[in-house]
Scaffold this active site. Sequence first.
Site: not given
Ligand code: EPZ
Length: 420
Positions: A22-23, A116, A121, A123, A307, A399
């Site tokens: 999915k990811n 969520c 989360r 951006v 995950d 999902r």
């Molecule tokens: C991706 O989410 C995955 N989703 C998540 O999988 C996975 O848990 C996560 O990466 C970590 O491996 C997809 O790929 C669609 P991050 P993402 O940005 O990209 C912080 C599942 O179960 N952060 O790597 O949203 C954030 O808060 C899902 O399939 C910021 O602070 O995660 C977190 O603490 C759940 N500012 C850390 O970075 C930002 O702009 C890692 O988040 C972005 C992130």
Amino acid sequence: MDYLQIIGKQTLNGAVKISGAKNAALPLLGATILSKNSLTISNLPNVVDINTFLKLLKMLGATYTLENEQVNIDSTTINKTKATYEIVKTMRASILVLGPLLARFGHCEVSLPGGCAIGQRPVDLHLKALEEMGAIIEIKNGYIEAKAPYGLKGAKIIFDKVTVTGSENIIMAAALAHGTTTIINAAKEPEVVQLCEILQDSGVEINGIGTNTLTIKGSDQKLLDMKNFTIIPDRIEAGTYLCAGAITNNKLTVTDVIADHLSAILIKFEQMGFTIKQTNSTVTIYPASDIKPVNIITTEYPGFPTDMQAQFMAIATIANGVSIIDEKLFENRFMHASELIRMGANITINGTVATITGINQLYGADVMATDLRASSALVLAALVAKDTTNIHRIYHLDRGYNQLEVKLSNLGANIKRLKG
Ligand code: EPZ
């Protein structure tokens, strides 16, 4: 609402075919926005989030035909650049249209994804990086309004934190930018690697694939010649089914996987006393004579994936000893703990650290899924619990897992999807 009813303590055996990731599929569907032609994507997982993303692309003007696990998609017909709240609120990964839409059209509006269950989360890192590439970003009425009327320009980007979708957004934006972009502290998950490889096959010059430093030479807004491709296997789905073998202490095989993507997970199984055997496309777990406790700290790839944290907590509830799990990535990713406690588990949470004292027996109960991976942890616990467990709000599960109850049933579990 649907719920799953599981009668525990069945013996599992056999093999399960793992679906596409999915990811990996989500950013790659976003990348079709950069393509000058239609293309076919194979091994697309049939899960809700993928269907939601396809719906979003269609809302923007793309057309597609989906058959089994193959989609033929034409995003050249996209003529809208607004990803509305209605669709983004159902799936925060919609943020993955931001980079490609801005790169191709020079403007777009994407609803700010809310938080969520597992955390806020943000951006901010996505937006800061796009600004460094020359974008003008405003937040208005809950929308990200992004403009780059003369296209994005290559820049030297450093991510203060490793972000998977943040890296993916910037990789896609950089692919069409004017000039070269260097990303320092990029994510290097297998899903990020496949995105880079597909873009490279489409003519984008990318160096450093698989490392934390990427250099991407932009196409000066020329659309890409994307070719047909196949999505890599889902390492988290594979790990989840191997956990089903572990928690019930049965031999179980996952097929159509890339074992290398599972290394950190497999080592943890071995530390718990299980035996792992792998070929180039399968992994088999064998029972442990004594399931030992485990210590886990979640981190970015190739470390132990966040995950898989919930699923290993489920196994730890019946291990012989005390396990420690430190969830470093998300601030609220222990909600499965309270549901496991309702099944008799002995878990204490202190900030980001969960201490799990193994017990002999879990007991069936009515429990509630709270997020995608937490849901799978409850299914795993139910497989080994005495009596019956009913798992509610399983829309979370749908999902990211395709027909999980069918696949587990075929392995010998007593599991049914019922109407509540
Ligand atoms: C991706 O989410 C995955 N989703 C998540 O999988 C996975 O848990 C996560 O990466 C970590 O491996 C997809 O790929 C669609 P991050 P993402 O940005 O990209 C912080 C599942 O179960 N952060 O790597 O949203 C954030 O808060 C899902 O399939 C910021 O602070 O995660 C977190 O603490 C759940 N500012 C850390 O970075 C930002 O702009 C890692 O988040 C972005 C992130």
